[in-house]
Design a protein around this motif. Structure first.
Motif, PDB file in Angstrom:
ATOM      1  N   PRO A  34       0.806  -1.231   0.000  1.00  0.00           N
ATOM      2  CA  PRO A  34       0.000   0.000   0.000  1.00  0.00           C
ATOM      3  C   PRO A  34       0.837   1.279   0.000  1.00  0.00           C
ATOM      4  O   PRO A  34       0.299   2.358  -0.195  1.00  0.00           O
ATOM      5  N   PHE A  35       2.148   1.175   0.215  1.00  0.00           N
ATOM      6  CA  PHE A  35       3.001   2.352   0.283  1.00  0.00           C
ATOM      7  C   PHE A  35       3.564   2.765  -1.070  1.00  0.00           C
ATOM      8  O   PHE A  35       4.203   3.795  -1.181  1.00  0.00           O
ATOM      9  N   VAL A  36       3.334   1.963  -2.106  1.00  0.00           N
ATOM     10  CA  VAL A  36       3.801   2.302  -3.443  1.00  0.00           C
ATOM     11  C   VAL A  36       2.652   2.978  -4.190  1.00  0.00           C
ATOM     12  O   VAL A  36       1.566   2.420  -4.309  1.00  0.00           O
ATOM     13  N   ALA A  37       2.894   4.169  -4.679  1.00  0.00           N
ATOM     14  CA  ALA A  37       1.856   4.955  -5.342  1.00  0.00           C
ATOM     15  C   ALA A  37       1.540   4.390  -6.732  1.00  0.00           C
ATOM     16  O   ALA A  37       2.413   3.893  -7.432  1.00  0.00           O
ATOM     17  N   VAL A  38       0.268   4.492  -7.111  1.00  0.00           N
ATOM     18  CA  VAL A  38      -0.168   4.108  -8.451  1.00  0.00           C
ATOM     19  C   VAL A  38       0.077   5.299  -9.378  1.00  0.00           C
ATOM     20  O   VAL A  38      -0.284   6.428  -9.059  1.00  0.00           O
ATOM     21  N   THR A  39       0.723   5.038 -10.511  1.00  0.00           N
ATOM     22  CA  THR A  39       1.051   6.078 -11.478  1.00  0.00           C
ATOM     23  C   THR A  39       0.455   5.709 -12.828  1.00  0.00           C
ATOM     24  O   THR A  39       0.498   4.549 -13.226  1.00  0.00           O
TER      25      THR A  39
END
Length: 115
Positions: A34-39
């Motif tokens: 959950p700490f990796v942003a969606v780009t």
């Protein structure tokens, strides 16, 4: 005393292993982290995909994110995609979660010149 020391060691080992999994760039880890942003990355299909052993088409293509930064992405599709199609890829670092076809007008202005 030995029991407390064993408990502290066990908790520490669990924290180290969990942290390693959360920071590792593994496809499974990226998908659930959950700490990796969606780009969003935008690509234009300009050649046919390569068919793999499962019958899917693999694309390794240069794309552009919303800020205009170029990135190489790799994703699969169940069919050979139409040449000239613009796609929006939902990515987490190197992992492509999903893709959808979009119109040129739907692509942010910063990403258009590179396409």
């Amino acid at each position: 005393m030995k029991r407390k020391l064993a408990m502290v060691f066990s908790v520490g080992a669990i924290l180290v292993i969990t942290s390693w999994f959360l920071l590792k760039d593994n496809v499974v880890v990226l998908k659930i982290n959950p700490f990796v942003a969606v780009t969003d990355v935008y690509v234009e299909i300009d050649e046919d995909g390569t068919k793999n052993e499962f019958g899917d088409y693999v694309y390794e293509i240069q794309g552009v994110d919303e800020q205009g930064q170029e990135r190489t992405v790799e994703f699969t599709a169940s069919k050979n995609l139409r040449k000239g199609a613009f796609l929006r890829l939902k990515t987490k670092k190197t992992f492509v979660d999903s893709w959808e076809e979009v119109q040129l007008e739907d692509i942010p202005v910063a990403a258009r010149p590179a396409l």
